[in-house]
Design an enzyme around this catalytic site. Structure first.
Site, PDB file in Angstrom:
ATOM      1  N   SER A  67       0.832  -1.195   0.000  1.00  0.00           N
ATOM      2  CA  SER A  67       0.000   0.000   0.000  1.00  0.00           C
ATOM      3  C   SER A  67       0.872   1.253   0.000  1.00  0.00           C
ATOM      4  CB  SER A  67      -0.965  -0.044   1.194  1.00  0.00           C
ATOM      5  OG  SER A  67      -1.993   0.906   1.063  1.00  0.00           O
ATOM      6  N   ASP A 103      -6.004  -3.358  -2.511  1.00  0.00           N
ATOM      7  CA  ASP A 103      -4.893  -3.113  -1.592  1.00  0.00           C
ATOM      8  C   ASP A 103      -4.168  -4.392  -1.168  1.00  0.00           C
ATOM      9  OD1 ASP A 103      -3.413  -2.445   0.862  1.00  0.00           O
ATOM     10  OD2 ASP A 103      -4.493  -0.550   0.756  1.00  0.00           O
TER      11      ASP A 103
END
Length: 442
Positions: free
Chosen positions: A83, A230
């Protein structure tokens, strides 16, 4: 035990590149030039400012040792990030026009200060408004984030990074973690994606940002599609127990594949070892061959927001929005990161090399509460507070996870995170010098 591990560490007088650690290590340090160095950076939205601050300090110590042009990418065999950590990883390793890292570590702080308010524009407050957002689409459209990443990285591909990187993502169509690693591009060209696509994919946190679709194409005209969200869904802390276990044993084919796909970091490290067998002559009994720095983005566990009694009454919307956060996302991301914090210290302790693993995580006190605990509160006040927290974290005692409750407690060695990073910087510098000497001799 190998011959190297029986040999006492050389002093600076005997070898100017030898690492002297002021007697901190419990075991003799292995001869420099025979270590696999790993840096890992957690996900956490705007809280990425915390590890960015830590990295700026580490790079400054490396520059004190090796000159102002020293960069983080010069010292690590593998840099992994999820991320926000994946974006930081890319900024540290993507080449600029001069073939050097795109960003110095200290400049990443200013990048996030300048751009986070545009990545996460603050909307109207209030429960009704936020519940409406949660029910009708992602909280942010991601347009500025995507355009900024594409502007920064252009057509640069995964295979072009200045050192090996590992970035986890999750393919929502396949319901399968997809791990992007530099080494894998050698034998899987369809995973040699644009760095911009990888960064957008790994940062597409469910409920916050839209998932990311793209295709890759190889020289034979083959194509592959990716439907990514993600990477924190799979590994918010990308240094994982199985990774390290396979890094140490898997290359020797002493472990059996249990049917799970070997993670990219184990594959990367395996190939480093196999392709440099003369440079990394690791033996089973060697216990000091891995140097790992793992940087967290802070945890708000101490805030104690929820209880089982409360959650027993929740429906879908309350799992998606409750007391200013998204409980279901917090739980998944925290769980994957904490499994690493719980198990890695045990692994390094078993290898008698605890001093070779450094985890820096803001979790010792109750400072990470309120806005600071969020992943998307991008007010100038909160962003500057996060930088301040990163600087304060440097002054705190180096710590290790308590295996019973997951909280971080001071290590036995009486050193601060700042002192521990300085010690690691000396080792990294010695390693690099010896490698350069080795290359000259070849």
């Amino acid at each position: 035990m190998s011959q190297d591990s029986q040999t006492p560490s050389r002093t600076m007088a005997e070898d100017p590149t030898a690492d002297t650690t002021d007697g901190i290590d419990s075991n003799p340090a292995p001869a420099p030039g025979k270590m696999v160095t790993v840096l890992s950076i957690d996900g956490g939205g705007v809280r990425g400012l915390i590890p960015a601050t830590i990295l700026a300090f580490l790079e400054s110590k490396l520059q004190e040792l090796d000159g102002p042009d020293a960069r983080i990418a010069d010292y690590f065999d593998v840099i992994a990030g999820t991320s926000t950590g994946g974006l930081v990883t890319t900024m540290l390793t993507a080449p600029n026009n001069d073939g050097r890292p795109l960003f110095a570590a200290k400049d990443i702080i200013q990048f996030f200060l300048d751009n986070s308010p545009k990545f996460f524009p603050q909307k109207k407050a209030g429960i009704v408004w936020n519940l409406f957002d949660a029910a009708t689409g992602p909280k942010y459209d991601g347009k500025y984030l995507h355009s900024k990443i594409q502007e920064l990285l252009g057509d640069t591909k995964l295979s072009q990074t200045l050192t090996n990187i590992v970035i986890p993502t999750f393919d929502i169509k396949l319901l399968q973690p997809i791990i992007f690693s530099t080494f894998e591009t050698k034998h899987t060209p369809l995973k040699d994606a644009l760095l911009s696509d990888i960064c957008i994919g790994t940062s597409a946190a469910p409920t916050y940002l839209p998932g990311h679709y793209f295709q890759t194409e190889d020289h034979q005209g083959g194509t592959r599609e990716f439907n990514l969200v993600d990477g924190g869904v799979a590994a918010n802390n990308p240094v994982r127990l199985k990774n390290l276990h396979d890094m140490i044993l898997g290359w020797m084919e002493l472990t059996q594949n249990d049917g799970q796909t070997l993670t990219a970091m184990s594959q990367v490290t395996k190939e480093i070892l196999m392709e440099n067998a003369d440079f990394f002559p690791i033996q089973p009994a060697d216990n000091g061959r891995f140097l790992v720095i793992s940087l967290g983005t802070g945890s708000n566990k101490q805030e104690g927001k929820f209880s089982a009694q409360e959650s027993a009454k929740w429906g879908l919307l309350e799992w998606l929005y409750n007391k200013g956060s998204t409980p279901i996302i917090d739980i998944f991301f925290q769980a994957s990161a904490d499994m690493v914090d719980i198990h890695l210290p045990v692994l390094f302790r078993a290898l008698h090399s605890e001093e070779h693993y450094l985890r820096i995580q803001l979790e010792q006190d109750d400072t990470l509460v309120g806005d600071a605990a969020s992943v998307d509160i991008s007010t100038r006040e909160n962003l500057e507070k996060l930088v301040e927290m990163g600087n304060e974290l440097l002054k705190k005692p180096a710590s290790r996870a308590n295996l019973e409750n997951g909280t971080f407690e001071p290590c036995d060695a009486e050193e601060t995170n700042e002192e521990a990073l300085s010690r690691f910087a000396r080792r990294l510098s010695s390693e690099r010098k010896l490698r350069n000497s080795f290359k000259l001799r070849r």
